[in-house]
Design a protein around this motif. Structure first.
Motif, PDB file in Angstrom:
ATOM      1  N   LEU B  33     -84.055  36.307  79.033  1.00 35.91           N
ATOM      2  CA  LEU B  33     -85.233  37.031  79.508  1.00 35.91           C
ATOM      3  C   LEU B  33     -84.907  38.510  79.734  1.00 35.91           C
ATOM      4  O   LEU B  33     -83.919  38.847  80.387  1.00 35.91           O
ATOM      5  CB  LEU B  33     -85.723  36.401  80.828  1.00 35.91           C
ATOM      6  CG  LEU B  33     -86.892  37.106  81.510  1.00 35.91           C
ATOM      7  CD1 LEU B  33     -88.175  36.916  80.718  1.00 35.91           C
ATOM      8  CD2 LEU B  33     -87.072  36.584  82.927  1.00 35.91           C
ATOM      9  N   ASN B  34     -85.767  39.362  79.177  1.00 36.19           N
ATOM     10  CA  ASN B  34     -85.672  40.804  79.437  1.00 36.19           C
ATOM     11  C   ASN B  34     -86.742  41.134  80.483  1.00 36.19           C
ATOM     12  O   ASN B  34     -87.929  41.218  80.174  1.00 36.19           O
ATOM     13  CB  ASN B  34     -85.914  41.545  78.116  1.00 36.19           C
ATOM     14  CG  ASN B  34     -85.844  43.049  78.306  1.00 36.19           C
ATOM     15  OD1 ASN B  34     -85.833  43.540  79.443  1.00 36.19           O
ATOM     16  ND2 ASN B  34     -85.805  43.774  77.194  1.00 36.19           N
ATOM     17  N   THR B  35     -86.307  41.349  81.740  1.00 37.75           N
ATOM     18  CA  THR B  35     -87.280  41.524  82.832  1.00 37.75           C
ATOM     19  C   THR B  35     -88.088  42.805  82.676  1.00 37.75           C
ATOM     20  O   THR B  35     -89.186  42.913  83.214  1.00 37.75           O
ATOM     21  CB  THR B  35     -86.575  41.540  84.207  1.00 37.75           C
ATOM     22  OG1 THR B  35     -85.470  42.423  84.121  1.00 37.75           O
ATOM     23  CG2 THR B  35     -86.094  40.155  84.606  1.00 37.75           C
ATOM     24  N   SER B  36     -87.547  43.762  81.908  1.00 36.78           N
ATOM     25  CA  SER B  36     -88.309  45.015  81.764  1.00 36.78           C
ATOM     26  C   SER B  36     -89.548  44.823  80.878  1.00 36.78           C
ATOM     27  O   SER B  36     -90.429  45.671  80.852  1.00 36.78           O
ATOM     28  CB  SER B  36     -87.419  46.123  81.203  1.00 36.78           C
ATOM     29  OG  SER B  36     -87.055  45.785  79.883  1.00 36.78           O
ATOM     30  N   CYS B  38     -91.175  41.578  80.880  1.00 36.96           N
ATOM     31  CA  CYS B  38     -91.884  40.413  81.416  1.00 36.96           C
ATOM     32  C   CYS B  38     -93.011  40.856  82.368  1.00 36.96           C
ATOM     33  O   CYS B  38     -92.781  41.652  83.289  1.00 36.96           O
ATOM     34  CB  CYS B  38     -90.879  39.529  82.141  1.00 36.96           C
ATOM     35  SG  CYS B  38     -91.636  38.230  83.107  1.00 36.96           S
ATOM     36  N   CYS B  41     -92.770  40.473  86.228  1.00 36.25           N
ATOM     37  CA  CYS B  41     -91.684  41.319  86.737  1.00 36.25           C
ATOM     38  C   CYS B  41     -92.157  42.780  86.829  1.00 36.25           C
ATOM     39  O   CYS B  41     -91.878  43.476  87.802  1.00 36.25           O
ATOM     40  CB  CYS B  41     -90.456  41.252  85.835  1.00 36.25           C
ATOM     41  SG  CYS B  41     -89.783  39.596  85.712  1.00 36.25           S
ATOM     42  N   LYS B  42     -92.873  43.202  85.780  1.00 34.36           N
ATOM     43  CA  LYS B  42     -93.332  44.593  85.763  1.00 34.36           C
ATOM     44  C   LYS B  42     -94.376  44.848  86.845  1.00 34.36           C
ATOM     45  O   LYS B  42     -94.343  45.836  87.546  1.00 34.36           O
ATOM     46  CB  LYS B  42     -93.920  44.935  84.386  1.00 34.36           C
ATOM     47  CG  LYS B  42     -92.829  45.125  83.331  1.00 34.36           C
ATOM     48  CD  LYS B  42     -93.307  45.928  82.138  1.00 34.36           C
ATOM     49  CE  LYS B  42     -94.347  45.153  81.354  1.00 34.36           C
ATOM     50  NZ  LYS B  42     -94.682  45.779  80.072  1.00 34.36           N
ATOM     51  N   LYS B  44     -94.832  43.043  89.496  1.00 40.04           N
ATOM     52  CA  LYS B  44     -94.390  42.513  90.795  1.00 40.04           C
ATOM     53  C   LYS B  44     -95.495  41.675  91.429  1.00 40.04           C
ATOM     54  O   LYS B  44     -95.766  41.742  92.637  1.00 40.04           O
ATOM     55  CB  LYS B  44     -93.943  43.639  91.725  1.00 40.04           C
ATOM     56  CG  LYS B  44     -92.765  44.424  91.164  1.00 40.04           C
ATOM     57  CD  LYS B  44     -92.180  45.346  92.204  1.00 40.04           C
ATOM     58  CE  LYS B  44     -90.918  46.051  91.745  1.00 40.04           C
ATOM     59  NZ  LYS B  44     -90.788  46.289  90.307  1.00 40.04           N
ATOM     60  N   ILE B  64     -90.802  35.120  90.249  1.00 40.29           N
ATOM     61  CA  ILE B  64     -90.583  36.477  89.738  1.00 40.29           C
ATOM     62  C   ILE B  64     -89.138  36.852  90.033  1.00 40.29           C
ATOM     63  O   ILE B  64     -88.785  36.947  91.215  1.00 40.29           O
ATOM     64  CB  ILE B  64     -91.534  37.493  90.413  1.00 40.29           C
ATOM     65  CG1 ILE B  64     -92.986  37.017  90.271  1.00 40.29           C
ATOM     66  CG2 ILE B  64     -91.333  38.875  89.816  1.00 40.29           C
ATOM     67  CD1 ILE B  64     -93.976  37.785  91.123  1.00 40.29           C
ATOM     68  N   PRO B  65     -88.292  37.016  89.045  1.00 40.32           N
ATOM     69  CA  PRO B  65     -88.551  36.730  87.638  1.00 40.32           C
ATOM     70  C   PRO B  65     -88.532  35.216  87.380  1.00 40.32           C
ATOM     71  O   PRO B  65     -87.948  34.479  88.173  1.00 40.32           O
ATOM     72  CB  PRO B  65     -87.358  37.404  86.937  1.00 40.32           C
ATOM     73  CG  PRO B  65     -86.250  37.310  87.940  1.00 40.32           C
ATOM     74  CD  PRO B  65     -86.901  37.446  89.287  1.00 40.32           C
ATOM     75  N   THR B  67     -87.052  31.874  86.090  1.00 38.77           N
ATOM     76  CA  THR B  67     -85.653  31.517  85.780  1.00 38.77           C
ATOM     77  C   THR B  67     -85.637  30.247  84.925  1.00 38.77           C
ATOM     78  O   THR B  67     -86.564  29.432  84.994  1.00 38.77           O
ATOM     79  CB  THR B  67     -84.838  31.270  87.059  1.00 38.77           C
ATOM     80  OG1 THR B  67     -85.486  30.221  87.794  1.00 38.77           O
ATOM     81  CG2 THR B  67     -84.743  32.512  87.918  1.00 38.77           C
ATOM     82  N   ALA B  87     -90.700  39.075  75.695  1.00 35.50           N
ATOM     83  CA  ALA B  87     -89.694  39.293  76.733  1.00 35.50           C
ATOM     84  C   ALA B  87     -88.534  38.296  76.636  1.00 35.50           C
ATOM     85  O   ALA B  87     -87.482  38.504  77.229  1.00 35.50           O
ATOM     86  CB  ALA B  87     -90.339  39.200  78.113  1.00 35.50           C
TER      87      ALA B  87
END
Ligand code: SF4
Ligand code: SF4
Lengths: 399, 104
Positions: B33-36, B38, B41-42, B44, B64-65, B67, B87
């Motif tokens: 997972l790329n949280t930037s 998702c 995540c973005k 919040k 969040i995020p 898992t 993501a």
């Protein structure tokens, strides 16, 4: 109540008396009148069950598997190629440990196409994990179905009740139809450990890995091999449970006796003819003739083919001079399946004791070839004279 | 201790982690997972969770995020395929072989 009816009706009456909940079957000769009779009982309201018409035998057993998984007592019946077509589900029902009862009305398998009687169909299903019971008359058909449900539900193993096509399915003979009340005393309602329930969801018989695993509750659950081992172990134990079933049956209905074997004049016999199904009653006539000639012969009908009653057979045949095994089926490339099983039982229990009988295999009635009583008697005489052959003898073969 | 006393005679699994066996051992590609990228995540904030909804093994958390429980993730790639912002990417397990060294 004593009535005179055909074997298929005896089976249908047995199914009705057992208060089966779900019937799914596809008609095939010579089983057809059995399914027709059951659909009549359900249609008229005489029998309270779901009759589910299906497009094939594979679906018929699939319906029974689903019904049984949901806690319903279920029944199907078939013959020959119908049984072969459901083979995948036959194996499934056993692995899933569902106490389904199925009548196999024995008929030759294709190719070539043939609708007459032999027993290749059910014998070819020997290794599927089903209990197999063979009937020699109509009383045994109706009684076996009642006993079969009790036993199947006790051990969670499906049962085939096999009877010869035409010779039993289409001939009329007198038999007793047990009272419903007595059947209800003998056979309580089906009450499985687990039945599909939306409030307790579960996946049944999904991919099961080679290894054991911890389940969601953290308990060590079986792998595939443990599940298969248990099926085998409980098949073997079901011999004991069958004896219990037989005892209860005798207590309530006043008939029956030995669940595994049906001896006729065997106690003092030096030579014993062995077989499955109606042929063993025909062999009694031969034995009566031989007795008049001063030959001490007897007949041993085998009622249970799987689990194989090896100890009962070895005890019963111990010290006999000769055993002649008649079969309406064979394991192509070797000999009759029954004779191989029987020789293995005799070797296991009697080898080295000096009590091993000589064994002859005779194949008869393949694809409905006429089995004349005189031919059976003559072949018995020949075997008794000690003219035992390495390969099985085929009666009535014109080649 | 064997399985002799297990309460069922058959294969019987109930909803929950691991009742289909250790499916994580089947995996050849691992979802990363790329949280930037998702959405939750973005922002919040609770949003999207398409991966959580569609994972057939129910191993993605609604957090969040999000898992992923690698013990049971079988590596099917559905989450990566369905993620609207890409993501999640499937990465060959060999890339993690050092991490796995010394493990079963
Ligand atoms: S589907 Fe993609 S964007 Fe949506 S929660 Fe899962 S990883 Fe994030
Ligand atoms: S969808 Fe497939 S790859 Fe993604 S987490 Fe679930 S099991 Fe793993």
């Amino acid at each position: 109540m004593h009535i005179i009816e055909n074997g298929n009706v005896a089976a249908a009456l047995g199914v009705m008396l057992c208060r089966v909940n779900v019937i799914a079957a596809y008609p095939i000769t010579p089983q057809t009148p059995l399914t027709e009779k059951l659909s009549e009982y359900v249609e008229s309201g005489e029998m309270k069950a779901e009759y589910i018409p299906v497009e094939s035998e594979h679906s018929a057993l699939a319906v029974c598997i689903a019904a049984s998984s949901a806690g319903g007592r279920s029944f199907t019946a078939t013959s020959a190629n119908g049984l072969l077509y459901m083979h995948e589900q036959v194996q499934w029902a056993a692995g899933a440990r569902l106490p389904i009862v199925m009548c196999v009305v024995n008929r030759a398998v294709g190719a070539p196409w043939n609708v007459w009687n032999d027993q290749q169909d059910s014998i070819s299903q020997r290794d599927t994990g089903w209990i197999q019971i063979y009937c020699a008359d109509h009383q045994q058909i109706i009684d076996s179905i009642i006993k079969a449900y009790w036993l199947a539900e006790k051990v969670s193993i499906p049962i085939m009740v096999c009877y010869d096509g035409y010779i039993l399915s289409h001939t009329y003979m007198p038999f007793d139809v047990p009272d419903q009340k007595k059947v209800d005393d003998f056979l309580p309602p089906f009450n499985p450990d687990y039945a599909l329930n939306p409030h307790e969801p579960a996946n049944l018989n999904t991919v099961t890995l080679p290894d054991v695993r911890l389940d969601v509750r953290g308990e060590l659950a079986h792998g595939y091999m443990e599940i298969r081992y248990l099926l085998h172990e409980e098949m073997r134990k079901s011999l004991t449970v069958a004896a219990e079933a037989e005892k209860r049956f005798v207590d309530i209905f006043g008939r029956g006796g030995d669940p595994y074997i049906e001896p006729y004049l065997c106690d003092d016999a030096e030579y014993v003819a062995v077989g499955l199904g109606s042929l063993t009653y025909q062999l009694r006539v031969c034995v009566d003739t031989l007795r008049k000639e001063g030959i001490k012969a007897g007949v041993m009908g085998i009622r249970f083919y799987r689990p194989f009653p090896d100890i009962a057979l070895a005890n019963a045949l111990k010290g006999k001079k000769g055993v002649i095994v008649f079969e309406k089926a064979l394991s192509y490339g070797y000999e009759g399946a029954l004779v191989s099983d029987l020789k293995s039982a005799l070797y296991e229990h009697l080898a080295g004791t000096g009590t091993l009988p000589v064994v002859q295999n005779i194949i008869a009635g393949i694809g409905g070839r006429k089995i004349r009583t005189e031919d059976l008697t003559q072949n018995l005489r020949t075997a008794i004279k000690g003219q035992v052959t390495y390969e099985p003898v085929w009666i009535g073969l014109e080649i | 201790m064997g399985t002799r006393n297990y309460r069922r005679k058959t294969s019987h699994s109930e909803p929950g982690p691991g009742d289909g066996g250790r499916t994580g051992s089947w995996r050849v590609e691992r979802p990363v997972l790329n949280t930037s990228l998702c959405i939750p995540c973005k922002r919040k904030a609770e949003a999207c969770f398409i991966c959580w909804l569609l994972c057939p093994d129910v191993v993605i958390s609604r957090t969040i995020p999000p898992t992923i429980d690698l013990e049971y993730c079988k590596g099917c790639g559905i989450c990566a395929e369905e993620c609207p912002t890409k993501a999640i990417t499937m990465v060959d397990e060999s890339a993690f072989s050092e991490e796995n060294e010394g493990k079963e």
